[in-house]
Design a protein around this motif. Structure first.
Motif, PDB file in Angstrom:
ATOM      1  N   ILE A 100       9.003  19.345   7.865  1.00  0.00           N
ATOM      2  CA  ILE A 100       7.710  18.729   7.562  1.00  0.00           C
ATOM      3  C   ILE A 100       7.570  17.397   8.283  1.00  0.00           C
ATOM      4  O   ILE A 100       6.527  17.079   8.863  1.00  0.00           O
ATOM      5  N   ASP A 101       8.642  16.605   8.259  1.00  0.00           N
ATOM      6  CA  ASP A 101       8.614  15.305   8.936  1.00  0.00           C
ATOM      7  C   ASP A 101       8.366  15.471  10.432  1.00  0.00           C
ATOM      8  O   ASP A 101       7.536  14.775  11.024  1.00  0.00           O
ATOM      9  N   GLU A 152       3.261  24.997  16.655  1.00  0.00           N
ATOM     10  CA  GLU A 152       3.881  25.829  15.625  1.00  0.00           C
ATOM     11  C   GLU A 152       3.017  27.048  15.323  1.00  0.00           C
ATOM     12  O   GLU A 152       3.536  28.123  14.992  1.00  0.00           O
ATOM     13  N   ILE A 153       1.706  26.897  15.432  1.00  0.00           N
ATOM     14  CA  ILE A 153       0.804  28.023  15.180  1.00  0.00           C
ATOM     15  C   ILE A 153       0.980  29.096  16.246  1.00  0.00           C
ATOM     16  O   ILE A 153       1.101  30.288  15.939  1.00  0.00           O
ATOM     17  N   GLU A 154       0.997  28.682  17.490  1.00  0.00           N
ATOM     18  CA  GLU A 154       1.181  29.646  18.585  1.00  0.00           C
ATOM     19  C   GLU A 154       2.539  30.339  18.467  1.00  0.00           C
ATOM     20  O   GLU A 154       2.662  31.544  18.710  1.00  0.00           O
ATOM     21  N   LYS A 155       3.552  29.587  18.086  1.00  0.00           N
ATOM     22  CA  LYS A 155       4.891  30.150  17.908  1.00  0.00           C
ATOM     23  C   LYS A 155       4.888  31.179  16.782  1.00  0.00           C
ATOM     24  O   LYS A 155       5.464  32.270  16.914  1.00  0.00           O
ATOM     25  N   VAL A 201     -14.207  27.781   8.707  1.00  0.00           N
ATOM     26  CA  VAL A 201     -12.982  26.981   8.732  1.00  0.00           C
ATOM     27  C   VAL A 201     -11.893  27.843   8.101  1.00  0.00           C
ATOM     28  O   VAL A 201     -11.650  27.791   6.906  1.00  0.00           O
ATOM     29  N   SER A 202     -11.282  28.676   8.897  1.00  0.00           N
ATOM     30  CA  SER A 202     -10.321  29.657   8.398  1.00  0.00           C
ATOM     31  C   SER A 202      -8.973  29.548   9.099  1.00  0.00           C
ATOM     32  O   SER A 202      -8.177  30.475   9.053  1.00  0.00           O
ATOM     33  N   ARG A 203      -8.719  28.427   9.736  1.00  0.00           N
ATOM     34  CA  ARG A 203      -7.492  28.293  10.527  1.00  0.00           C
ATOM     35  C   ARG A 203      -6.316  27.874   9.641  1.00  0.00           C
ATOM     36  O   ARG A 203      -6.493  27.255   8.592  1.00  0.00           O
ATOM     37  N   MET A 204      -5.131  28.232  10.089  1.00  0.00           N
ATOM     38  CA  MET A 204      -3.899  27.803   9.434  1.00  0.00           C
ATOM     39  C   MET A 204      -3.530  26.406   9.906  1.00  0.00           C
ATOM     40  O   MET A 204      -3.704  26.066  11.074  1.00  0.00           O
ATOM     41  N   ASP A 205      -3.018  25.575   8.996  1.00  0.00           N
ATOM     42  CA  ASP A 205      -2.539  24.252   9.376  1.00  0.00           C
ATOM     43  C   ASP A 205      -1.217  24.360  10.131  1.00  0.00           C
ATOM     44  O   ASP A 205      -0.394  25.237   9.847  1.00  0.00           O
ATOM     45  N   ASN A 206      -1.013  23.469  11.072  1.00  0.00           N
ATOM     46  CA  ASN A 206       0.224  23.456  11.844  1.00  0.00           C
ATOM     47  C   ASN A 206       1.448  23.266  10.938  1.00  0.00           C
ATOM     48  O   ASN A 206       2.518  23.819  11.193  1.00  0.00           O
ATOM     49  N   LEU A 207       1.272  22.501   9.866  1.00  0.00           N
ATOM     50  CA  LEU A 207       2.362  22.258   8.926  1.00  0.00           C
ATOM     51  C   LEU A 207       2.808  23.557   8.248  1.00  0.00           C
ATOM     52  O   LEU A 207       4.002  23.832   8.129  1.00  0.00           O
ATOM     53  N   GLN A 208       1.839  24.357   7.795  1.00  0.00           N
ATOM     54  CA  GLN A 208       2.178  25.630   7.167  1.00  0.00           C
ATOM     55  C   GLN A 208       2.869  26.558   8.170  1.00  0.00           C
ATOM     56  O   GLN A 208       3.812  27.284   7.825  1.00  0.00           O
ATOM     57  N   LEU A 256       6.475  28.387   7.834  1.00  0.00           N
ATOM     58  CA  LEU A 256       6.590  29.836   7.962  1.00  0.00           C
ATOM     59  C   LEU A 256       7.551  30.231   9.078  1.00  0.00           C
ATOM     60  O   LEU A 256       8.313  31.194   8.942  1.00  0.00           O
ATOM     61  N   ASN A 257       7.534  29.511  10.177  1.00  0.00           N
ATOM     62  CA  ASN A 257       8.480  29.793  11.259  1.00  0.00           C
ATOM     63  C   ASN A 257       9.924  29.612  10.788  1.00  0.00           C
ATOM     64  O   ASN A 257      10.821  30.387  11.154  1.00  0.00           O
TER      65      ASN A 257
END
Length: 366
Positions: free
Chosen positions: A23-24, A37-40, A228-235, A239-240
């Motif tokens: 998270i940090d 992180e989303i693309e990954k 506005v249906s996108r996933m946050d990069n943090l989530q 998940l990764n």
């Protein structure tokens, strides 16, 4: 003993040090909405599901909504689906102005593919099976119907990441597969998240645009009004990280079911045993019993938390009154709703706890 149905607190305790570090790192990068992180994550899921594309979204509900919308579901249309599901699968149909056309289920709680054809009309736009409990529907037969009538299929895969039917992954059969990463799922975020899979580039391109206001390439280029249906990069980062242990988690849950089945008196209840062409991931472990409510109270009294998935079919909910269905409709669905009980199956159970639950159930019916 005190045995919770799920154990998110235990999950956090085990992952705390790693999660806080992840998270940090994610927050320090400054990409809190979009990001690498989303693309990954999308590449990871597409590889797992053996599909060409994956799009990260903010919930499984939005995945279903966007899938139906892009397949042309509009006001007055019909979508064929089961009634023994979480409310979201039907809610998205009604939000688009369409009508849910419910099909009864088989003994294993899966949609009865042999009843689908007679529900098809000129208004039918999509067939939407639900892979409940981590068990997949008979997708080969459903896809044959889809091909015969030229009706697209949306798989509700909310509970079935990494489940297989005839060696083919959940989310790889239909035109679109829609997944949830809600905290209660086998692959879970730390809040609401979801994603969809597809082999259709047209759907992939449109969903990527629609999930973020319809913006493409820049905030100043909007080709269509989106959401506005996108996933946050943090989530996505969380998940990764959790994807690395998903296979192990599923293995443990499958082992837990084996312990149950070896130690429960199977003559006292019904459970659909996994078939050779199935690979079930056991998001839930649902048995069908007599005196369900009394058993549930008995287990609670002895420290075992259980659940019911789901105690009231969607067609009997107050929200469905306008459709005019009654208790005589979908007899298997209604009958099962009175007998189903979900036992703890999470990966933090130990054998001693499962044996304790088995002893209680066997004693209750002895």
């Amino acid at each position: 003993m005190n045995i919770p149905y799920v154990n998110i607190k235990r999950q956090y305790q085990q992952e705390k040090n790693n999660l806080l570090h992840i998270i940090d790192n994610a927050l320090k990068k400054g990409s809190w909405v979009g990001g690498d992180e989303i693309e990954k994550f999308e590449k990871n899921i597409a590889k797992i599901c053996n599909t060409k594309y994956c799009v990260a979204l903010n919930s499984g509900t939005d995945a279903l909504t966007l899938a139906l919308h892009l397949l042309g579901v509009r006001r007055g249309d019909e979508v064929i689906t089961p009634s023994n599901s979480f409310i979201a699968s039907t809610a998205v149909i009604t939000h688009l102005g369409a009508k849910p056309v419910f099909v009864d289920v088989k003994n294993d709680q899966s949609i009865d593919e042999n009843q689908i054809e007679k529900k098809i009309t000129k208004k039918t736009k999509v067939i939407m099976p639900v892979h409940l409990t981590g068990r997949m529907c008979s997708m080969d037969k459903i896809m044959s119907i889809s091909k015969k009538y030229n009706i697209p299929v949306v798989e509700d895969c909310a509970q079935s990441i990494m489940s297989k039917y005839k060696k083919k992954m959940s989310g790889a059969w239909g035109d679109v597969g829609c997944f949830s990463a809600h905290p209660l799922k086998n692959l879970n975020a730390v809040g609401d998240s979801g994603y969809l899979t597809t082999n259709r580039k047209d759907i992939f391109d449109k969903v990527k645009s629609l999930r973020s206001h319809g913006m493409e390439e820049s905030r100043d280029n909007v080709k269509s009004f989106g959401f506005v249906s996108r996933m946050d990069n943090l989530q996505a980062a969380v998940l990764n990280y959790r994807l690395k242990s998903l296979s192990k988690i599923i293995k443990i849950r499958r082992r837990n079911v084996e312990i149950y089945l070896k130690n429960l008196d199977l003559k006292k209840f019904f459970f659909p045993i996994e078939k050779k062409n199935e690979f079930n991931t056991y998001h839930t472990f649902v048995i069908q019993v007599s005196n369900r409510d009394e058993l549930k109270k008995y287990l609670k009294k002895n420290g075992v938390e259980t659940a019911i998935h789901y105690p009231m079919p969607i067609h009997l909910q107050d929200a469905s009154k306008k459709f005019g269905y009654n208790k005589a409709f979908l007899p298997n669905t209604v009958s099962q709703s009175k007998r189903i009980l979900t036992l703890p199956v999470n990966q933090y159970l130990n054998k001693k706890e499962i044996l304790y639950i088995c002893s209680l159930i066997n004693k209750f019916y002895s």
